[in-house]
Design an enzyme around this catalytic site. Structure first.
Site, short mmCIF file in Angstrom:
data_model
loop_
_atom_site.label_atom_id
_atom_site.label_comp_id
_atom_site.label_asym_id
_atom_site.label_seq_id
_atom_site.Cartn_x
_atom_site.Cartn_y
_atom_site.Cartn_z
N HIS A 101 1.66 1.73 1.97
CA HIS A 101 0.76 0.94 1.12
C HIS A 101 0.05 1.91 0.20
O HIS A 101 0.32 3.13 0.24
CB HIS A 101 -0.23 0.15 2.00
N HIS A 151 -1.29 5.30 1.50
CA HIS A 151 -0.31 6.41 1.58
C HIS A 151 -0.04 6.99 0.19
O HIS A 151 0.06 8.20 0.01
CB HIS A 151 1.03 5.91 2.14
#
Ligand code: PAF
Length: 281
Positions: A34, A37
């Site tokens: 997501h 990250h």
């Protein structure tokens, strides 16, 4: 982006790329990526010459078998996101590749007190597994800089401790938690929330904000009760709402302006366990 499934090949590749003192930044993940990250990859790109990421759902850090089995997997989308973010190298290994001789002979790290409180107490064996896999990944990638998200506050402390135990020269960079518009901390597990659960999940953030804001009133027990009641009323099963010293995670009974403080919450919505934290200063 170059993708490696074999440890021996990525090691050869990285050491060849390292010539001329090029700095390697590393973003370890369990996939189901997501924007949290991706922000780690973005910060790694700014601070290093080459960004390596890994996707490996490490079975040894799941104390709950059902959580492991239901852990979201979306490798194709993850690869596309990493390419877009400018990641240079991805390690995508199998369990056999990471644990060629099983785990019985892997080194076991002792995290002492850190493994006995909060996540350590609620998820026995979790940090042992995190220590094992992070040590293995560090040995493979040998990064100059390691990027991890503040959302897993205690994990960051455990990994810092691991780096000390290993006598590692790797610098650890803790990056701020990325949040959804309602404050919910981005997490791979969020995608398992149903629509009604998702609508409630922002309450964790509201509680953290309220713990932070009300520190001037100096009564943590009261704020704790308000938060616990609110979360219970919304259908959360609260595991902990805690205040701790941000440096050593000593649990604090009340606000203490002389110490750096962090508020930490873990709670379940249905069978989905969510964690979040906020620094108070
Ligand atoms: O935070 C995670 O995603 C994992 O715990 C990590 C650090 C990649 C180790 O498996």
């Amino acid at each position: 982006m170059v993708i490696f499934k074999k440890v021996a090949y990525i090691q050869q590749y990285i050491s060849a790329q390292r010539v001329g003192g090029r700095q390697v930044g590393f973003v370890p993940t369990m996939g189901a990526l997501h924007d949290g990250h991706i922000s780690l990859v973005g910060q790694a790109k700014q601070a290093a010459d080459m960004v390596v990421s890994s996707i490996f759902v490490n079975p040894t850090q799941f104390n709950d078998k059902a959580d492991f089995e239901k852990y979201p997997i979306s490798v194709e989308a993850d690869v596309a996101m990493l390419i877009d973010a400018g990641c240079d190298v991805l390690l995508l290994p199998s369990v056999d590749e990471m644990y060629p001789n099983g785990t019985a002979d892997m080194p076991v790290f002792d995290f002492g007190y850190l493994d006995t409180v909060l996540e350590g107490a609620k998820r026995p064996g979790h940090f042992k597994g995190v220590g094992q896999i992070v040590a293995r990944l560090l040995d493979i990638v040998k990064p100059d800089k390691l990027f991890m998200g503040q959302k897993d506050y205690q994990q960051c402390m455990v990994v810092k401790n691991l780096l000390q135990q290993l006598g590692s020269n790797t610098d650890m960079i803790i990056c701020p938690t990325q949040r959804e518009p309602d404050g919910l901390a981005m997490s791979s597990r969020n995608r398992r929330l149903t629509t009604p659960q998702r609508a409630l999940a922002g309450v964790i953030y509201q509680c953290l904000v309220s713990i932070k804001t009300k520190q001037t009133e100096g009564n943590f027990a009261l704020v704790h009760k308000e938060c616990a009641d609110l979360m219970a009323a919304k259908g959360f099963e609260v595991e902990y709402i805690s205040l701790a010293d941000a440096d050593d995670l000593t649990i604090l009974d009340n606000y203490n302006a002389n110490r750096p403080m962090v508020a930490l919450i873990a709670a379940k919505l249905g069978d989905i366990r969510l964690i979040d934290n906020m620094l108070l200063q």
